[in-house]
Every structure is written in structure tokens, then in C-alpha cells.
Motif scaffolding. Structure first.
Motif, PDB file in Angstrom:
ATOM      1  N   TRP A  42       0.835  -1.197   0.000  1.00  0.00           N
ATOM      2  CA  TRP A  42       0.000   0.000   0.000  1.00  0.00           C
ATOM      3  C   TRP A  42       0.874   1.254   0.000  1.00  0.00           C
ATOM      4  CZ3 TRP A  42      -4.261  -0.955   4.268  1.00  0.00           C
ATOM      5  CH2 TRP A  42      -4.804  -2.236   4.108  1.00  0.00           C
ATOM      6  N   ILE A  43       1.935   1.217   0.803  1.00  0.00           N
ATOM      7  CA  ILE A  43       2.843   2.363   0.901  1.00  0.00           C
ATOM      8  C   ILE A  43       3.685   2.460  -0.375  1.00  0.00           C
ATOM      9  CG2 ILE A  43       4.523   3.546   2.364  1.00  0.00           C
ATOM     10  CD1 ILE A  43       1.792   2.629   3.747  1.00  0.00           C
ATOM     11  N   ILE A  44       4.092   1.314  -0.895  1.00  0.00           N
ATOM     12  CA  ILE A  44       4.810   1.309  -2.178  1.00  0.00           C
ATOM     13  C   ILE A  44       3.927   1.954  -3.249  1.00  0.00           C
ATOM     14  CG2 ILE A  44       5.693  -0.162  -4.036  1.00  0.00           C
ATOM     15  CD1 ILE A  44       6.625  -2.133  -1.830  1.00  0.00           C
ATOM     16  N   ALA A  45       2.649   1.606  -3.258  1.00  0.00           N
ATOM     17  CA  ALA A  45       1.725   2.181  -4.235  1.00  0.00           C
ATOM     18  C   ALA A  45       1.659   3.700  -4.108  1.00  0.00           C
ATOM     19  CB  ALA A  45       0.338   1.568  -4.079  1.00  0.00           C
ATOM     20  N   TYR A  46       1.693   4.206  -2.874  1.00  0.00           N
ATOM     21  CA  TYR A  46       1.703   5.665  -2.713  1.00  0.00           C
ATOM     22  C   TYR A  46       2.954   6.259  -3.357  1.00  0.00           C
ATOM     23  CZ  TYR A  46       2.540  10.273  -1.153  1.00  0.00           C
ATOM     24  OH  TYR A  46       2.853  11.606  -1.186  1.00  0.00           O
ATOM     25  N   PHE A  47       4.113   5.707  -3.021  1.00  0.00           N
ATOM     26  CA  PHE A  47       5.357   6.257  -3.552  1.00  0.00           C
ATOM     27  C   PHE A  47       5.438   6.143  -5.080  1.00  0.00           C
ATOM     28  CE2 PHE A  47       7.302   5.532   0.796  1.00  0.00           C
ATOM     29  CZ  PHE A  47       7.387   6.883   1.102  1.00  0.00           C
ATOM     30  N   LEU A  48       4.839   5.109  -5.630  1.00  0.00           N
ATOM     31  CA  LEU A  48       4.912   4.933  -7.086  1.00  0.00           C
ATOM     32  C   LEU A  48       3.825   5.690  -7.836  1.00  0.00           C
ATOM     33  CD1 LEU A  48       5.805   1.148  -7.454  1.00  0.00           C
ATOM     34  CD2 LEU A  48       7.343   3.123  -7.448  1.00  0.00           C
ATOM     35  N   PHE A  49       2.607   5.719  -7.298  1.00  0.00           N
ATOM     36  CA  PHE A  49       1.467   6.228  -8.055  1.00  0.00           C
ATOM     37  C   PHE A  49       0.642   7.284  -7.326  1.00  0.00           C
ATOM     38  CE2 PHE A  49       2.013   1.640  -9.158  1.00  0.00           C
ATOM     39  CZ  PHE A  49       2.707   1.861 -10.338  1.00  0.00           C
ATOM     40  N   GLY A  50       1.104   7.742  -6.180  1.00  0.00           N
ATOM     41  CA  GLY A  50       0.378   8.778  -5.458  1.00  0.00           C
ATOM     42  C   GLY A  50      -0.796   8.225  -4.664  1.00  0.00           C
ATOM     43  N   TRP A  51      -1.624   9.140  -4.188  1.00  0.00           N
ATOM     44  CA  TRP A  51      -2.712   8.749  -3.291  1.00  0.00           C
ATOM     45  C   TRP A  51      -3.722   7.834  -3.971  1.00  0.00           C
ATOM     46  CZ3 TRP A  51      -7.875   9.746  -3.934  1.00  0.00           C
ATOM     47  CH2 TRP A  51      -8.226  10.677  -4.917  1.00  0.00           C
ATOM     48  N   ARG A  52      -3.970   8.005  -5.254  1.00  0.00           N
ATOM     49  CA  ARG A  52      -4.929   7.134  -5.947  1.00  0.00           C
ATOM     50  C   ARG A  52      -4.434   5.682  -5.979  1.00  0.00           C
ATOM     51  NH1 ARG A  52      -5.707  11.690  -9.850  1.00  0.00           N
ATOM     52  NH2 ARG A  52      -7.727  12.552  -9.288  1.00  0.00           N
ATOM     53  N   GLY A  53      -3.149   5.519  -6.201  1.00  0.00           N
ATOM     54  CA  GLY A  53      -2.580   4.174  -6.189  1.00  0.00           C
ATOM     55  C   GLY A  53      -2.691   3.526  -4.822  1.00  0.00           C
ATOM     56  N   ALA A  54      -2.354   4.292  -3.785  1.00  0.00           N
ATOM     57  CA  ALA A  54      -2.449   3.753  -2.421  1.00  0.00           C
ATOM     58  C   ALA A  54      -3.896   3.420  -2.063  1.00  0.00           C
ATOM     59  CB  ALA A  54      -1.868   4.747  -1.425  1.00  0.00           C
ATOM     60  N   LEU A  55      -4.810   4.298  -2.424  1.00  0.00           N
ATOM     61  CA  LEU A  55      -6.225   4.050  -2.126  1.00  0.00           C
ATOM     62  C   LEU A  55      -6.726   2.811  -2.861  1.00  0.00           C
ATOM     63  CD1 LEU A  55      -8.777   5.045  -0.672  1.00  0.00           C
ATOM     64  CD2 LEU A  55      -9.294   6.381  -2.720  1.00  0.00           C
TER      65      LEU A  55
END
Length: 185
Positions: A42-55
Motif C-alpha cells: 500500500w505504501i509502495i503504491a503511494y510512492f509509485l502512483f500517489g494517493w490514488r494508487g495507495a487508495l
């Protein structure tokens, strides 16, 4: 990178997170809380794709946890609420300070975000555990839950979990160079 690639990458991160939940690599504490790797993607997704990725990754994983984990919907909700600050605080800090992805390589920014995220996590999950999750899961009253699991242990376990998630995700993205796949708006 196009939207299909981002969506596919988010799906892959959610799948990894779901596997971490099913296999449940980690440590079960004597108080019943797992210190695990489920939310690292989830945190990796934030760093890679921003808040939409993490969400996206966190919601998909939470739905899967509801279906596949013994903790069902309760575990999914608590995991989501507990991990939300770990990616939301860096996002809020990014928006307020107009940060770019490479700014998250700076120790001052990382420590500030992590400290604030861990504090917010603790402030959210401590009352939620005492007045919601523990009574539903165990049948204990809030006062019994507080006697069984003092607030500083609950806060400390969540701090350990949040720090673990953030640091491993950060290392994978910035030290193992996953950042080269990042798409930030």
C-alpha cells in the motif's frame, strides 16, 4: 506510463498484499496483534502512483481480507484505518509543501512524515481498538480491554507496525530503485 500499466501495477501490488495476508508472514504478539507485511504494498503504491494508487491497492486488499482472512471485515477495517495515516500523511505533506517524489529521499522529510503518521495511527487505533474492535472480537468490555492491553503497548505495537511498513516500502522504492517506475501527477 499509461493508465493500463498503472492499473496493472496496482493490481499486482494488491495481489502481493493479499498473498502476504493469506500466508501471514509476520509475528503474532501475545496480545493478538500481528506485526506483518500486508500493508507494505500500500505504501509502495503511494510512492509509485500517489494517493490514488495507495487508495486503490488498500481498498482492493481490504475487500480481499474480508473474504480470505479469519479476522474478516473487522480485521480488514482495522488494517485499513491503521495503515491509512502511513500513506495519507506523506500525501498531505506532499500537497501542503508541494513536494516532488525525489523530495522523499530527504531524511528530514521522511522522519517528519513518519513521526506524524505514527502519531496519527496511534490516535486513531487506540480508541477504535478499545471501544470497537476488541469488544467485537473478544467480547471484552472497553475497561477489560484496557486492563488486558494497556494503551502504551497498543500504541507501541502500532508504532512498530507503522514504522516497519513505511521503512520497508521506502527502502524498496528509493534504495532498490522501484522509483524508476513511479508516475506522479
Amino acid at each position: 506510463m499509461n493508465k493500463t500499466t498503472i492499473l496493472t501495477s496496482a493490481g499486482m501490488l494488491a495481489a502481493i498484499s493479499i498473498v502476504f495476508q493469506i500466508v501471514h508472514i509476520g509475528y503474532l504478539t501475545q496480545w493478538g496483534m500481528w506485526i506483518d507485511f500486508v500493508a507494505i504494498p500500500w505504501i509502495i503504491a503511494y510512492f509509485l502512483f500517489g494517493w490514488r494508487g495507495a487508495l486503490t491497492v488498500s481498498v482492493v486488499t481490504a475487500i480481499a481480507i474480508t473474504i480470505v482472512a479469519p479476522s474478516t471485515w473487522l480485521g480488514a477495517i482495522m488494517k485499513w484505518i491503521a495503515t491509512f495515516p502511513i500513506w495519507f500523511i506523506p500525501f498531505a505533506f506532499q500537497k501542503i509543501s508541494k513536494l516532488k517524489l525525489e523530495d522523499f529521499k530527504k531524511l528530514r522529510i521522511i522522519i517528519t512524515c513518519l513521526v506524524l503518521a505514527v502519531i496519527l495511527r496511534g490516535l486513531l487505533v487506540t480508541p477504535l481498538n478499545y471501544f470497537y474492535a476488541i469488544p467485537i472480537w473478544t467480547g471484552m468490555s472497553p475497561s477489560q480491554a484496557m486492563a488486558f492491553l494497556p494503551w502504551w503497548i497498543l500504541f507501541g505495537l502500532n508504532a512498530i507496525q507503522g514504522i516497519l511498513e513505511f521503512v520497508i516500502a521506502w527502502l524498496l522504492v528509493f534504495r532498490f530503485r522501484l522509483e524508476r517506475f513511479a508516475v506522479w501527477e
